[in-house]
Design an enzyme around this catalytic site. Structure first.
Site, mmCIF file in Angstrom:
data_model
loop_
_atom_site.group_PDB
_atom_site.id
_atom_site.type_symbol
_atom_site.label_atom_id
_atom_site.label_comp_id
_atom_site.label_asym_id
_atom_site.label_seq_id
_atom_site.Cartn_x
_atom_site.Cartn_y
_atom_site.Cartn_z
ATOM 1 N N HIS A 120 6.665 2.504 7.037
ATOM 2 C CA HIS A 120 6.898 3.177 5.757
ATOM 3 C C HIS A 120 5.721 4.087 5.465
ATOM 4 C CE1 HIS A 120 4.069 0.714 3.285
ATOM 5 N NE2 HIS A 120 4.424 -0.291 4.077
ATOM 6 N N ASP A 122 5.212 5.438 2.208
ATOM 7 C CA ASP A 122 4.713 5.366 0.834
ATOM 8 C C ASP A 122 3.543 4.399 0.787
ATOM 9 O OD1 ASP A 122 6.515 3.176 1.283
ATOM 10 O OD2 ASP A 122 6.556 2.793 -0.864
ATOM 11 N N ASP A 152 -1.676 0.466 6.142
ATOM 12 C CA ASP A 152 -0.402 0.056 5.538
ATOM 13 C C ASP A 152 0.350 1.262 4.993
ATOM 14 O OD1 ASP A 152 1.604 -1.496 4.395
ATOM 15 O OD2 ASP A 152 0.444 -1.955 2.612
ATOM 16 N N GLU A 186 9.081 1.422 0.316
ATOM 17 C CA GLU A 186 8.893 0.008 0.669
ATOM 18 C C GLU A 186 8.015 -0.712 -0.337
ATOM 19 O OE1 GLU A 186 6.963 -3.519 2.564
ATOM 20 O OE2 GLU A 186 6.037 -1.689 1.749
ATOM 21 N N GLU A 187 7.000 -0.040 -0.834
ATOM 22 C CA GLU A 187 6.033 -0.693 -1.718
ATOM 23 C C GLU A 187 6.625 -1.080 -3.073
ATOM 24 O OE1 GLU A 187 3.469 -1.840 -0.678
ATOM 25 O OE2 GLU A 187 2.489 -0.591 0.830
ATOM 26 N N ASP A 212 8.802 -4.033 13.077
ATOM 27 C CA ASP A 212 8.243 -3.505 11.836
ATOM 28 C C ASP A 212 6.819 -4.009 11.654
ATOM 29 O OD1 ASP A 212 8.135 -2.166 9.398
ATOM 30 O OD2 ASP A 212 9.238 -3.687 8.281
ATOM 31 N N HIS A 456 -3.948 -2.719 0.138
ATOM 32 C CA HIS A 456 -3.655 -2.777 -1.303
ATOM 33 C C HIS A 456 -4.928 -2.937 -2.127
ATOM 34 C CE1 HIS A 456 0.929 -3.807 -1.222
ATOM 35 N NE2 HIS A 456 0.587 -3.012 -0.230
#
Length: 481
Positions: A120, A122, A152, A186-187, A212, A456
């Site tokens: 992903h 985003d 990520d 996704e987030e 994934d 994150h």
């Protein structure tokens, strides 16, 4: 001198028990690894790093509050990809699914068992004042690329497309069709991945393998094992957010009732934390304990070789230590929010609290909610589901697809122990369980504890060497696909 005398029958049984435990421990040794013959992979590390830096510069921050998103940045990212990977866009069929999901099809010699490589693009928001380097400038310094999304998971997306670009340049044609499925939401648990799965179902496409984000190559992640372990997720836990509400009359704090709304919520919180969910050893945990347990110290080997005897001890150890070990053997509870009155001398008419649960396979959203209500046992607390999803399907490990992933991991990180595990976070891959039991979660990176914590968090960054190794992995696995 004091002596303890046991009846002969009990003494004999105890001796036999100890002997069985010791023999099983002694025999619980690592299985012989097959010889690995590796052909070198030439990676253009400068291009891979420069391209990832350009991706980082796109501020593709997703948010449930759409006013906080900049759609132009997502469009910027989408238009960047053909410039960075012209051969991929020349050779592969491309379609946009929904608002942000990007789907590529690289036709192979067959279409019966296609592979799907996911990522992903985003990212989560940042508190830029807390970063040592700007989060969206793609700065490369001292062999490290700084930026949100480097780990990520723009780093993974970059590795996938770098490998494909190189293979296409070499004239390689995959044995089976290869799909690249990249999500842009996704987030925020968006619909991009589920929309692509729905499209596959509509077209009657059953993947032979889906890969994934997920596990990584990490040190010190299993008790008593110092060697790096490459963790391949074969399932992921479900997720549930719960809200607790207490309504009362409110009033001045000078004359409170015996139990205020906040007090009731606090009591419920304590009850839940003091009574964790049931200990469960699922298939992913059982496989991890078997692989990593054989390489642990003698005491831990004894425990993992004789779980029929030491399950209570392992359960207690997991409860007390918390962290990742505890998370793979039970549904977890984390209280994350509480709100009451805005005034320190005012009893709130309404108080609320929220908890986040990660649901282990074998339990469901419904069973967890029922357990919460039973545990808190307070009719004045309204328990409601904010959102949630059940655990994923557990994927097959006795198949060619898993062997393809695990053998490629061994070839790329020869120093690592390779093991299945249960992923405790959520990813887009859970949707693919609707059409395949060959869904695996591996981010194709070696990550330190500090790097894992930056996902994150603040100061997310990736070593240049990791970028090249990531490309190397995807190059190898695509050649087998």
């Amino acid at each position: 001198m004091w002596w303890i005398y046991l009846p002969s029958g009990i003494g004999s049984a105890l001796i036999i028990l100890i002997a069985v435990i010791l023999i099983r421990t002694i025999l619980f040794t690592p299985k012989k690894k097959p010889e690995i013959i590796v052909s070198p992979v030439i990676v253009n590390g400068e291009k891979a790093t420069a391209d990832l830096a350009e991706m980082v510069k796109c501020r593709t921050v997703s948010d449930r509050d759409k006013s906080l998103e900049d759609e132009s940045e997502f469009a910027k990212f989408e238009t960047l990809l053909p410039k960075l990977f012209p051969l991929v866009h020349e050779k592969c069929e491309f379609e946009k699914v929904g608002n942000r999901a990007l789907l590529y099809r690289w036709r192979g010699k067959n279409s019966d068992a296609p592979s799907v490589f996911m990522s992903h693009y985003d990212v989560v928001s940042v508190n830029e004042e807390d970063w040592e380097k700007p989060a969206f400038e793609g700065i490369v310094e001292n062999g490290v690329l700084w930026g949100r999304g480097t780990l990520d998971t723009k780093g993974t997306l970059n590795g996938i497309l770098q490998a494909a670009e190189s293979l296409i340049a070499e004239g390689f044609v995959p044995l089976n069709d290869i799909y690249f499925a990249f999500g842009g939401d996704e987030e925020i648990n968006g619909h991009g991945a589920s929309d692509i799965v729905a499209l596959f179902k509509e077209r009657g496409i059953t993947p032979g393998m889906v890969l994934d984000e997920g596990g990584a190559v990490a040190d010190n992640v299993f008790p008593g094992v110092k060697d790096p372990i490459a963790l391949i997720g074969i399932a992921e836990k479900g997720m549930l957010n719960v809200q607790y509400t207490v309504k009362g009359g409110g009033g001045h704090a000078s004359s409170p009732a015996p139990h205020t709304p906040v007090g009731r919520l606090s009591a419920a919180c304590v009850k839940m934390e003091n009574k964790p969910f049931k200990y469960r050893v699922t298939k992913p945990a059982k496989l991890l304990f078997d692989v990593a347990g054989r390489r642990s110290t003698f005491l831990y080997r004894m425990i993992f070789a004789n779980q029929w005897c030491f399950a209570p001890a392992l359960n207690l150890f997991a409860k007390l230590s918390g962290g990742e070990l505890n998370a793979i053997v039970r549904t977890t509870t984390a209280f994350t929010q509480m709100e009451g009155s805005k005034g320190v001398n005012v009893i709130p008419p309404v108080a609320k609290m929220a908890s986040n649960h990660r649901i282990i396979p074998g339990e469901t959203v419904e069973s967890v909610v029922a357990r919460i209500k039973k545990t808190i046992n307070d009719e004045k607390i309204e328990v409601s589901v904010i959102n949630g999803n059940n655990p994923s399907v557990i994927s097959d490990t006795a198949c060619e697809a898993y062997e393809r992933v695990s053998s490629t991991v061994s070839e790329t990180w020869q120093e690592a122990i390779v093991s299945p595990y249960l992923m405790v976070a959520c990813s887009d891959s859970r949707h693919w369980g609707e059409i395949s039991d060959k869904v695996y979660r591996f981010s194709a990176m070696s990550m330190s504890k500090e790097e894992r914590a930056s996902i994150h968090g603040n100061n997310e960054k990736i070593p240049v060497a990791t970028i090249s190794r990531n490309v190397e992995f995807f190059y190898r696995i695509m050649k087998k696909s």
